[in-house]
Design a protein around this motif. Structure first.
Motif, PDB file in Angstrom:
ATOM      1  N   GLN A   1      -6.012   1.469   3.250  1.00 40.73           N
ATOM      2  CA  GLN A   1      -6.448   1.166   1.884  1.00 40.73           C
ATOM      3  C   GLN A   1      -6.582  -0.339   1.640  1.00 40.73           C
ATOM      4  OE1 GLN A   1      -3.893   2.987  -1.021  1.00 40.73           O
ATOM      5  NE2 GLN A   1      -4.666   5.061  -0.651  1.00 40.73           N
TER       6      GLN A   1
ATOM      7  N   SER B   1      -3.478  -1.615   9.068  1.00 38.71           N
ATOM      8  CA  SER B   1      -3.198  -0.270   9.589  1.00 38.71           C
ATOM      9  C   SER B   1      -3.659  -0.136  11.035  1.00 38.71           C
ATOM     10  CB  SER B   1      -3.872   0.790   8.714  1.00 38.71           C
ATOM     11  OG  SER B   1      -3.398   0.735   7.392  1.00 38.71           O
TER      12      SER B   1
ATOM     13  N   LEU C   1       2.770   2.010   8.224  1.00 35.05           N
ATOM     14  CA  LEU C   1       2.902   1.122   7.076  1.00 35.05           C
ATOM     15  C   LEU C   1       4.141   0.238   7.218  1.00 35.05           C
ATOM     16  CD1 LEU C   1       2.013   3.226   3.891  1.00 35.05           C
ATOM     17  CD2 LEU C   1       0.772   1.251   4.819  1.00 35.05           C
TER      18      LEU C   1
ATOM     19  N   HIS D   1      -1.120   2.200  13.031  1.00 36.79           N
ATOM     20  CA  HIS D   1      -1.146   3.178  11.943  1.00 36.79           C
ATOM     21  C   HIS D   1       0.251   3.474  11.400  1.00 36.79           C
ATOM     22  CE1 HIS D   1      -5.400   3.924  12.697  1.00 36.79           C
ATOM     23  NE2 HIS D   1      -5.108   3.940  13.980  1.00 36.79           N
TER      24      HIS D   1
ATOM     25  N   SER E   1       0.832  -1.205   0.000  1.00 33.65           N
ATOM     26  CA  SER E   1       0.000   0.000   0.000  1.00 33.65           C
ATOM     27  C   SER E   1       0.866   1.254   0.000  1.00 33.65           C
ATOM     28  CB  SER E   1      -0.916   0.012   1.231  1.00 33.65           C
ATOM     29  OG  SER E   1      -1.795  -1.091   1.219  1.00 33.65           O
TER      30      SER E   1
ATOM     31  N   SER F   1      -0.538   4.167   1.140  1.00 41.18           N
ATOM     32  CA  SER F   1      -1.020   4.956   2.267  1.00 41.18           C
ATOM     33  C   SER F   1      -1.834   4.050   3.181  1.00 41.18           C
ATOM     34  CB  SER F   1      -1.868   6.149   1.790  1.00 41.18           C
ATOM     35  OG  SER F   1      -3.002   5.690   1.075  1.00 41.18           O
ATOM     36  N   LEU F   2      -2.174   4.563   4.359  1.00 43.38           N
ATOM     37  CA  LEU F   2      -2.866   3.768   5.367  1.00 43.38           C
ATOM     38  C   LEU F   2      -4.325   3.521   5.000  1.00 43.38           C
ATOM     39  CD1 LEU F   2      -1.440   5.536   8.552  1.00 43.38           C
ATOM     40  CD2 LEU F   2      -0.878   3.225   7.766  1.00 43.38           C
TER      41      LEU F   2
END
Length: 678
Positions: free
Chosen positions: A314, A333, A340, A338, A309, A311-312
């Motif tokens: 997703q 996440s 990655l 939170h 990913s 970003s968080l």
């Protein structure tokens, strides 16, 4: 050009992973033994001490044997062996109690006098068997993870055939976070439940897989483990696509550590191959791992690290084990604070299916959009739970008494229920004998049952049924084992009695002392109370209470209700001698037909009422029908069966106007609702 560059970077990242040494873990206890040699041997920068000059080896009939024609690539550990013809033990002093790793190395070479591949032997650790009738045909490593809370650990080898052998031994302390007793989930047909006290079990490693990556040798693992690629276990290789990163994992406190799994496991993964245009966006990646034994519990550890990913929040996906849902809408996440690319693992306990495989699948969640649908897996460990009870820990832990609850007499519950229905119908008949009566055939309301097999499939389901013992099938103990540990319920082993029945003392095969409660017909405890007891005791742990480790629902002796002509012995003593044998026989025959496993084999309600009416006629004096019936009550007209019946609410309607007979609240069932009635 971009594609070539991408492949080049991936190759460089993979090569860097292969040649990155791991920072060594320093265990409090660390014993490395080169068996059958008076010299030391080196393996992956670790020095194994020759046992001929060590103090760990006990006196016994054994010889040091050397491989005269070793392969050039053969590890120096496998060029010697300790061969024994009687019991032989290695004893190690334990500096720090806790979880330990025990590894046994075997290399069955051929010498002038022995072919080591023909050896058969047993191995135990502090008295607990970890290998039984072991026969090694090729170079092999057996790894066990166990709790040691005594001052020493003794590994005992016992030949079964003429001799046995061992090439090398490792005993060392494990990190505190390697095996934890919280967060483990049991996955099966019932709801997912928490599985506690994993550290009290002996775990034998069956598979250790680096998903999406290459082989990891002990040189790259802080605990000197070997991880193999997952390619041979993928069911459909085109469904998976490798993911590789060159960035180090972001380890977080509370997540996985380098001792749980090395960096290289979390820097590679398999993800959904969405580039395959022949497949839709919704599919699973599936692996199948052979484990040999079926019906045996296994600890399955899945390793995750979101390296795909950008970003968080997703990536949402589902996890399935043996076709059962293990985790829905998994969001790494949330689990990794939170961050990655933060390593995390989840433990599950499952039973292998009848084919002897453990199947693992990951697939996209419904929360994922079509463009972002994906699922990943970084690593898999599968460990066989060698025992299903707590290890005895020597002199520091006294004898542990555990209750094994056994239910016998489920048929009696149904028999009394149907008898109550007969009485109710008779009263109703007297009240309405002046009215024209018409009975229509109507479908029989299915009762959820457990037959001789705990996995019987039902063709019909009754709603709003309280959970029964089938939700705790992992606690089931075979009736044959119950007979064995109580010497077939020897009277000399009886230690008490109560409203439920007799209590016997016994000893399990692993030497654990237990108390066995045995249900009997006519006892004051019925099936609902039995189910409640299992539910409560399986969740309670207190030093003033004995602990539940299992129950048995097989071999209902009521059926043995019936084959031996002892039907009168299972009825209420107050009714003994008042029921005519022919009436009782017809009554029991009707009850058996109602308990058929499949709905299509059960009679309709109209047929049930007719048969009960017939049984009532046989009971009444001076009826012509009774004189025409056979007198041989013991004649076997139907085969025996085994069943435990739950007690759900059942509403049976009649066709007279809009009236109904509510069996769940009717007074005729009062003896099923109160202890006094039993």
């Amino acid at each position: 050009m971009d594609t070539q560059m991408h492949h080049s970077l991936s190759l460089l990242a993979l090569l860097s992973l292969l040649f990155t040494p791991a920072v060594a873990f320093t265990p409090a206890d660390n014993y490395l033994i080169n068996c059958g040699s008076n010299s030391n041997a080196s393996d992956f920068s670790r020095v194994f001490i020759g046992d001929s000059t060590s103090t760990f080896l006990s006196e016994g009939k054994s010889i040091a044997l050397k491989n005269q024609n070793p392969s050039p690539n053969l590890s120096s550990l496998y060029r010697n062996a300790r061969v024994f013809t009687s019991e032989l033990s290695y004893k190690f002093h334990i500096n720090k109690n806790g979880t330990h790793l025990v590894r046994l190395h075997f290399s069955p070479f051929v010498s002038q006098s022995n072919n080591l591949s023909s050896a058969i032997f047993n191995v135990s650790a502090n008295g607990f068997p970890i290998l039984s009738h072991c026969s090694v045909k090729h170079d092999d490593l057996r790894e066990f993870i166990m709790m040691v809370d005594s001052e020493s650990l003794e590994i005992l080898f016992s030949p079964v055939s003429e001799f046995g052998f061992v090439s090398a031994i490792e005993v060392f302390s494990a990190p505190d976070d390697l095996i934890v007793d919280v967060g483990t989930k049991f996955v099966g047909p019932s709801l997912i439940e928490e599985y506690k006290n994993i550290s009290s079990h002996v775990l034998e490693t069956v598979h250790r897989i680096n998903v999406g990556g290459s082989k990891i040798t002990p040189f790259n693992d802080t605990l000197w483990r070997t991880w193999i690629p997952d390619d041979d276990f993928l069911v459909l290789k085109s469904a998976a696509k490798r993911a590789i990163t060159s960035h180090m994992p972001n380890y977080q406190k509370g997540g996985a550590s380098r001792e749980v799994a090395p960096d290289n496991v979390y820097m590679t993964a398999q993800q959904m191959n969405k580039d395959n245009l022949t497949m839709s966006a919704k599919f699973n990646i599936t692996w199948e791992f052979p484990v040999g034994s079926h019906g045996v519990p296994y600890l399955v550890r899945l390793h995750f690290c979101d390296i795909v990913s950008i970003s968080l929040n997703q990536l949402f996906f589902n996890v399935f084990i043996n076709g059962f849902s293990a985790y829905r809408d998994l969001d790494l996440s949330e689990l990794t604070f939170h961050v990655l690319a933060s390593p995390h693992y989840i433990d599950f306990v499952v039973n292998s299916d009848e084919s002897g495989f453990v199947q693992i699948s990951v697939g996209p969640s419904e929360l994922s959009s079509t463009l972002r649908a994906n699922a990943i897996l970084n690593g898999v460990e599968i460990m066989k739970m060698v025992d299903v009870a707590e290890l005895e820990s020597g002199s520091k832990r006294g004898s542990v008494w555990i209750v094994v609850v056994s239910v016998l007499g489920g048929i009696a519950v149904i028999c009394f229920a149907v008898l109550a229905a007969v009485i109710a119908l008779k009263c109703r008949k007297k009240k309405e004998e002046e009215k024209p009566k018409r009975v229509e055939s109507m479908g029989w309301v299915a009762l959820p049952i457990n037959g001789g097999s705990s996995h019987s499939r039902l063709s019909e389901v009754t709603a709003n049924v309280s959970p029964g013992p089938n939700l705790f099938f992992a606690l089931k103990i075979p009736f044959s084992d119950i007979q064995y540990i109580t010497n077939n319920f020897d009277k000399s082993l009886k230690i008490g009695s109560g409203g439920f029945g007799m209590v016997y003392k016994g000893t399990l095969r692993d030497h654990t002392k237990v108390a066995v409660k045995r249900g009997v017909p006519g006892s004051r405890q019925g099936l609902p109370e039995f189910q409640t007891e299992i539910t409560v005791l399986s969740k309670i742990r207190h030093h003033h209470l004995v602990s539940l480790i299992g129950y048995c629902e097989e071999q209902s002796e009521m059926i043995l209700w019936q084959k031996k002509g002892l039907l009168e012995r299972i009825i209420d003593p107050k009714l003994s001698g008042q029921i005519k044998p022919r009436s009782l026989k017809k009554f029991v025959e009707t009850a058996e037909k109602c308990l058929a496993e499949y709905g299509i084999d059960r009679p309709t309600m109209g047929d049930v009422l007719w048969n009960l009416e017939h049984a009532l006629q046989l009971q009444e004096p001076g009826t012509q029908t009774a004189s025409q019936e056979g007198d041989n009550l013991n004649e076997p007209e139907f085969t025996s069966f085994e069943v435990v019946v739950e007690a759900p609410s059942v509403n049976v309607g009649t066709s007279e106007g809009h009236g109904s007979l509510d069996l769940s609240t009717s007074k005729v069932f009062s003896q099923l609702m109160t202890n006094e009635g039993r």
